[in-house]
Design a protein around this motif. Structure first.
Motif, PDB file in Angstrom:
ATOM      1  N   UNK A 145       0.836  -1.202   0.000  1.00 33.45           N
ATOM      2  CA  UNK A 145       0.000   0.000   0.000  1.00 33.45           C
ATOM      3  C   UNK A 145       0.872   1.253   0.000  1.00 33.45           C
ATOM      4  N   UNK A 146       0.474   2.290  -0.749  1.00 33.85           N
ATOM      5  CA  UNK A 146       1.256   3.528  -0.767  1.00 33.85           C
ATOM      6  C   UNK A 146       1.277   4.211   0.595  1.00 33.85           C
ATOM      7  N   UNK A 147       2.412   4.806   0.920  1.00 35.08           N
ATOM      8  CA  UNK A 147       2.536   5.635   2.111  1.00 35.08           C
ATOM      9  C   UNK A 147       2.947   7.034   1.666  1.00 35.08           C
ATOM     10  N   UNK A 148       2.603   8.040   2.476  1.00 38.56           N
ATOM     11  CA  UNK A 148       2.952   9.404   2.091  1.00 38.56           C
ATOM     12  C   UNK A 148       4.393   9.712   2.484  1.00 38.56           C
ATOM     13  N   UNK A 149       4.856  10.879   2.069  1.00 39.66           N
ATOM     14  CA  UNK A 149       6.264  11.236   2.252  1.00 39.66           C
ATOM     15  C   UNK A 149       6.639  11.330   3.730  1.00 39.66           C
ATOM     16  N   UNK A 176       9.442   9.131   5.596  1.00 38.96           N
ATOM     17  CA  UNK A 176      10.566   9.701   6.348  1.00 38.96           C
ATOM     18  C   UNK A 176      10.619   9.107   7.752  1.00 38.96           C
ATOM     19  N   UNK A 177       9.457   8.926   8.356  1.00 38.01           N
ATOM     20  CA  UNK A 177       9.396   8.308   9.685  1.00 38.01           C
ATOM     21  C   UNK A 177       9.951   6.888   9.648  1.00 38.01           C
ATOM     22  N   UNK A 178       9.649   6.154   8.582  1.00 37.14           N
ATOM     23  CA  UNK A 178      10.167   4.792   8.419  1.00 37.14           C
ATOM     24  C   UNK A 178      11.688   4.790   8.247  1.00 37.14           C
ATOM     25  N   UNK A 179      12.228   5.864   7.652  1.00 39.50           N
ATOM     26  CA  UNK A 179      13.636   5.906   7.294  1.00 39.50           C
ATOM     27  C   UNK A 179      13.863   5.689   5.813  1.00 39.50           C
ATOM     28  N   UNK A 180      12.754   5.621   5.063  1.00 36.41           N
ATOM     29  CA  UNK A 180      12.832   5.367   3.628  1.00 36.41           C
ATOM     30  C   UNK A 180      13.222   6.620   2.851  1.00 36.41           C
ATOM     31  N   UNK A 181      12.849   7.773   3.392  1.00 41.84           N
ATOM     32  CA  UNK A 181      13.143   9.069   2.787  1.00 41.84           C
ATOM     33  C   UNK A 181      14.091   9.830   3.705  1.00 41.84           C
TER      34      UNK A 181
END
Length: 263
Positions: free
Chosen positions: A168-172, A176-181
């Motif tokens: 499922x898509x997640x927002x920016x 960022x919270x995940x560490x992906x951005x």
């Protein structure tokens, strides 16, 4: 469909198929692979910026174009040795082999193969409207573009599970919270330039050495991970539940899944 422009020793790599949200077909994988090899030989470049033309970074794999060419899947997944990266894995992992900083600028949709490519960058800047997703589970498949090597260094295991299993898509901000951005900006051009202004003041050899050390610090058993990704994907491509997943992704009436195979 993928352009390379070098200005003032900065390489700008652009996924340039905006009418299809920069969805990737087979030729684009080959073009990316060739561009990365070209950049690796260029000792003058100081940084690489990867972006998508138009309103989206990349909507993922162009499934229809790939399915029209029976040999396309073979070309994408083929590897001479089990632990070596295949074509789809190279366009993710090979950014790490470049001895310069690689910055991905993400706007709009960044799905599937597009997100895998962005994960290969050293730094990811996203606009506030960006949506990110690893989509393979929707099609009954597993991620197989080399991010099994890279993602464990970026995000916790529970977030990795959610990201890869739900599709499922997640927002920016969530990314960022995940560490992906790395960061979210309304003006990504200014953010990129600010980062370049700092990086260009550093020794290119120091940055190359730092990148090499950092990559080594986060590496696991790369060959085993790459082989596991490809082997699982081959098994899934031959799996009856994969056909069900592909049907359900396109049809209004969903079919039930069969009993799980032994893994």
């Amino acid at each position: 469909m993928v352009t390379l422009e070098i200005k003032n020793n900065i390489a700008w790599v652009t996924l340039n198929r905006p009418e299809k949200q920069n969805a990737l077909h087979l030729a684009m994988f080959h073009e990316l692979d060739k561009i990365i090899k070209t950049l690796r030989k260029n000792t003058q470049i100081r940084a690489v910026i990867v972006s998508g033309a138009g309103e989206h970074f990349c909507s993922g794999l162009d499934v229809k174009s790939i399915m029209k060419k029976p040999l396309a899947i073979f070309q994408l997944l083929f590897k001479w040795l089990p632990g070596n990266p295949n074509l789809v894995q190279r366009v993710t992992l090979a950014w790490k082999t470049l001895p310069v900083p690689v910055i991905a600028v993400i706007n709009g949709h960044c799905f599937g193969a597009g997100l895998h490519i962005a994960i290969g960058a050293d730094y990811r800047i996203a606009t506030a409207n960006a949506k990110l997703a690893i989509m393979e589970s929707k099609w009954g498949l597993c991620p197989d573009m080399g991010t099994g090597v890279l993602l464990p260094a970026l995000i916790p295991q529970d977030k990795l599970w959610l990201l890869t299993s739900q599709g499922s898509p997640i927002d920016a901000d969530t990314a960022k919270e995940y560490g992906l951005i790395s960061d979210v900006h309304t003006d990504t051009k200014h953010a990129v330039q600010s980062l370049l202004d700092i990086l260009l003041t550093r020794s290119p050899d120091a940055l190359a050495a730092i990148k090499k050390i950092n990559n080594r610090a986060y590496s696991a058993n790369r060959r085993q991970v790459l082989w596991q990704e490809t082997w699982c994907q081959i098994r899934l491509l031959l799996n009856k539940n994969t056909r069900v997943a592909m049907h359900n992704a396109l049809a209004e009436q969903a079919k039930p899944y069969a009993e799980r195979s032994k893994w």
